[in-house]
Design an enzyme around this catalytic site. Structure first.
Site, short mmCIF file in Angstrom:
data_model
loop_
_atom_site.label_atom_id
_atom_site.label_comp_id
_atom_site.label_asym_id
_atom_site.label_seq_id
_atom_site.Cartn_x
_atom_site.Cartn_y
_atom_site.Cartn_z
N ASP A 111 -13.86 -11.38 -3.38
CA ASP A 111 -13.20 -11.40 -2.09
C ASP A 111 -13.35 -12.82 -1.53
OD1 ASP A 111 -11.89 -10.76 0.25
OD2 ASP A 111 -12.93 -8.88 0.57
C1 BGC Z 1 -10.26 -9.18 2.65
C2 BGC Z 1 -9.54 -8.66 1.45
C3 BGC Z 1 -8.28 -9.45 1.19
C4 BGC Z 1 -8.63 -10.91 1.06
C5 BGC Z 1 -7.44 -11.80 0.76
C6 BGC Z 1 -10.42 -10.68 2.61
O1 BGC Z 1 -10.89 -11.18 3.82
O2 BGC Z 1 -11.53 -8.57 2.73
O3 BGC Z 1 -9.23 -7.29 1.64
O4 BGC Z 1 -7.62 -8.99 0.05
O5 BGC Z 1 -9.22 -11.33 2.27
O6 BGC Z 1 -6.61 -11.96 1.83
#
Ligand code: BGC
Length: 772
Positions: free
Chosen positions: A316
């Site tokens: 993430d």
């Molecule tokens: C979130 C994810 C997301 C990623 C990319 C993160 O802050 O937890 O769910 O896919 O950002 O945007």
């Protein structure tokens, strides 16, 4: 074995026969063999630097012209100088997200991504893989079709509609030139305090698993052929145990036993992996003190060795860095990179600072602290995905080849999903449906906002830019006025949200005027709930609906006019302080761009509501127990003997939802009263529409293991089916249960079926059977 050659020939013949019978399967196997060869050949030509670059992902703002890495000048333009560093020097293989946190038109996406592909392919012609969060429709594309958020989709219980929504999202994401979607969320959402509940399919593992499978097939196609220009690679997230933090706040510690992890959190991920999902994203938080991004046990032993996941593992946002800067398990960035890559990460969603990741990883390999074989394994998976997506042949898809983008057909599907998600929670004296001639006051902070209908991940991360893009769709007020005419429908806000970025601040906005106007109408449609948010900005200190909205609801009820409460919120905010004075209650969740239209149709009876709660709606902040709780959490109360006020007592229970018609259940039958653990049990039940209009009903089957070595849950959902019945019509519904349904995870973390008595509950009917 007497003759191994005989066995081999026999096996080969069977294989051949299999291929003859399934030419598509044979084709897929050939295709994969070809890809494996291409990947190995490419890998053998790559330098260490090129390999490490493939494992790096940065956000779009980094490579555009702008004052810094964190923002871009408008109109967005790629910066050749920075791209030279990112692609030529550091050989980065993946880009994500939008620029300036703002949606783009399909044409803009085409220009951006074809520019990246032209610049980014390097000496070996390796295409860049672009990833995006297309969460309830293609989030960051102007004009895309927006569906209800996951929580509302779960309330619809309609797997066909949900799958269709995923197909449309895949189509529109490819129409935006993007082949990789960071969706679906398969975390459970058992804690209403958590700010990402609405991104889940609710609190139940079985419901989440069934929907997860349908959505993976919707995104990737029934055969998971992601080379199709109409399919995208799905990304299951956030593996595993996110959303159950002790504090109820985003990215804070969770404590989960191995038993609970396997019994509740694992099944949805396992089901979606078995359904062929190509990629997975890791939980940003920590479990039992260990950040999941550094957890070899979870990332390698559980995910790879046990579940057999063969696809790509991505972090993430910034989560390798976080091992050092936030979680302090690594003393510097280099140690963080070593821990994460050795634990099993294939690609780092670095977001901004790509240099330290790449430099540190190259040094670690040279020092022997990360094995070359680990790098090769990760890069093999990344290149395989790029080949599977057909990016080498077609690095960018062109919006001109997608005539159905934003079409009426797609909009109808979104409208229908919104209709079926709407959940009628209360209908005293059949106040609903309303007469189309009724004089109405429509009021509340959510009554005239496209932003609140959509929620977060809508044209921007926190949803704050919705109004810039969604003016052609109808708010609740507009939809009601369109349906019954503006003369009889007045709108006065009463309470409004402050629009300056303080998401939870509210103010009284013509409240006295609204209360005065209420005295002259037949009914009040009071639209309360939350403003938009997601992730950490959505953390909450008080689960009660705000004081101001509560006060306003009480004042409106005091006028003596019937109040229909419309809830438009991402999590169940507690309403028990005024719920008794509401005559009707409708939960809309975050229904998307067609939520206003869908609600208006339900309010006036053009559509019959059929949504069912995907969570327990709590009554008190200290009573957040799920429906599948332990027996000690819901004792039988002896009225008046003790104070059992704090007993299990949700405002509305998981699975609850009313209709404008009524259904009667009868003839619950089991194919046997006593079976062996490996036997299949067939359960049938008759459902009749006993009311006077057509309606849809969700038939839920719950199983209770009555005695077990680990205290069993009072009941668990093990089957559901949504059916449609005309007035007076009956249907017999049949469920098949097997070992998977009868089993649970025991104290040794083994999935077992224990002999003994079980009970099946469908609506008000119960039947027992025994496993020998
Ligand atoms: C979130 C994810 C997301 C990623 C990319 C993160 O802050 O937890 O769910 O896919 O950002 O945007």
């Amino acid at each position: 074995m007497k003759n191994p050659y005989h066995f081999l020939t026999y096996g080969f013949t069977l294989l051949l026969l299999g291929f003859i019978q399934h030419p598509c399967k044979a084709q897929a196997v050939n295709q994969q063999t070809k890809i494996n060869q291409q990947v190995q050949s490419l890998l053998s030509k790559m330098t260490l630097e090129e390999k490490v670059g493939q494992m790096a992902q940065v956000t779009l703002d980094v490579i555009t012209k702008g004052k810094d890495r964190f923002s871009s000048f408008e109109p967005v333009e790629l910066d050749p100088k920075i791209m030279d560093d990112v692609f030529n020097k550091y050989k980065v293989g993946s880009i994500l997200n939008t620029a300036n946190n703002r949606a783009r038109t399909p044409e803009q996406w085409y220009t951006i991504i074809s520019g990246i592909q032209k610049f980014g392919k390097g000496r070996l012609n390796i295409p860049v893989i672009y990833g995006i969060d297309a969460i309830h429709g293609t989030t960051y594309t102007a004009g895309a079709t927006f569906f209800p958020q996951q929580i509302g989709q779960a309330a619809s219980r309609n797997l066909n509609l949900i799958k269709k929504g995923a197909e449309i999202t895949a189509y529109e994401t490819r129409a935006s030139g993007i082949p990789w979607n960071f969706s679906p969320v398969l975390d459970l959402g058992p804690d209403p305090r958590f700010p990402r509940i609405w991104e889940t399919y609710g609190e139940d593992p079985f419901l989440t698993s069934e929907i997860g499978k349908a959505v993976v097939k919707g995104y990737e196609g029934d055969k998971n052929d992601i080379s199709s220009p109409f399919h995208v690679a799905s990304c299951l997230k956030h593996f595993i145990g996110y959303q159950v933090a002790v504090s109820g706040k985003d990215r804070t510690p969770a404590y989960i036993s191995d038993q609970a992890l396997r019994d509740y959190h694992l099944p949805p991920f396992k089901a979606a992996i078995d359904a062929g999902a190509h990629t997975i994203m890791i939980n940003s938080g920590l479990i039992n003190g260990v950040p999941v991004h550094a957890n070899y046990e979870i990332l390698t032993n559980l995910l790879r060795k046990e579940l057999g996941f063969k696809g790509l593992v991505v972090t993430d946002w910034g989560d390798i860095e976080n091992l050092h800067t936030r979680d302090r398990v690594a003393k510097n960035n280099k140690e963080a990179v070593m821990m994460a890559i050795n634990a099993g990460i294939d690609m780092s969603m670095i977001a901004y600072q790509y240099e330290p990741f790449c430099d540190d990883l190259i040094a670690l390999v040279k020092e022997g602290k990360v094995k070359q074989s680990r790098i090769d394994e990760a890069v093999t998976r990344i290149l395989t995905l790029k080949y599977q997506l057909n990016l080498f042949e077609k690095p960018v898809t062109n919006y001109k080849d997608y005539p159905k983008f934003g079409s009426k057909e797609f909009e109808n599907a979104a409208y229908q999903t919104a209709v079926e998600s709407i959940t009628l929670l209360k209908n005293n004296d059949n106040i609903l449906p309303l007469k189309k001639t009724a004089k109405l006051l429509v009021t509340g902070p959510n009554a005239n906002s496209m932003r609140t209908l959509n929620g977060g991940w809508s044209y921007s991360w926190q949803g704050e830019k919705v109004e810039d893009f969604a003016s052609k769709y109808n708010t609740i007020t507009e939809a009601i006025q369109n349906k019954v005419g503006a003369e009889n429908v007045s709108f006065i806000p009463g309470v409004s949200y402050k629009m300056d970025g303080k998401y939870f601040e509210e103010y009284a906005d013509k409240m006295d005027e609204a209360i005065a106007a209420a005295k002259d109408v037949d009914a009040i449609v009071l639209c309360l709930g939350e403003n938009t948010y997601t992730e950490t900005p959505g953390n909450l200190s008080d689960l009660y609906l705000s004081d101001l909205q509560t006060e306003y609801a009480k004042k409106l009820a005091a006028t003596g006019k019937p109040v229909i409460l419309v809830l438009n919120e991402g999590r169940p905010r507690i309403i028990s302080k005024f719920e008794p004075s509401m005559q009707g209650i409708i939960m809309t969740y975050l229904p998307g761009n067609f939520g206003g239209d869908a609600l208006a149709s339900v309010l006036f009876g053009d559509e019959n509501p059929s949504g069912k709660l995907p969570f327990n709606y709590p009554k008190f902040p200290n009573s957040l127990v799920n429906y599948n709780h332990k027996p000690s959490e819901s004792r039988s109360v002896v009225e008046g003997v003790y104070n059992y006020d704090a007993d299990y007592n949700p405002q509305y229970e998981f699975g609850f939802g009313l209709s404008y018609t009524s259904f009667a259940y009868s003839n619950l039958k089991l194919s046997a009263n006593s079976i062996l653990a490996n036997d299949e049990l067939t359960v049938t039940v008759d459902v009749k529409n006993t009311g006077n209009r057509e309606g849809k009903e969700v038939v839920d089957l719950y199983l209770s293991d009555l005695y077990a070595s680990i205290t069993p849950d009072v009941k668990r959902l093990k089957g559901f089916e949504k059916i449609s019945l005309k007035s007076g019509e009956s249907k017999t519904i049949s469920f098949k249960l097997n070992k998977t349904a009868f089993s649970f995870v025991n104290a040794d973390n083994k999935t077992v079926v224990e002999p003994g008595d079980f009970e099946i509950t469908i609506a008000n009917l119960k039947a027992k059977f025994n496993i020998k």
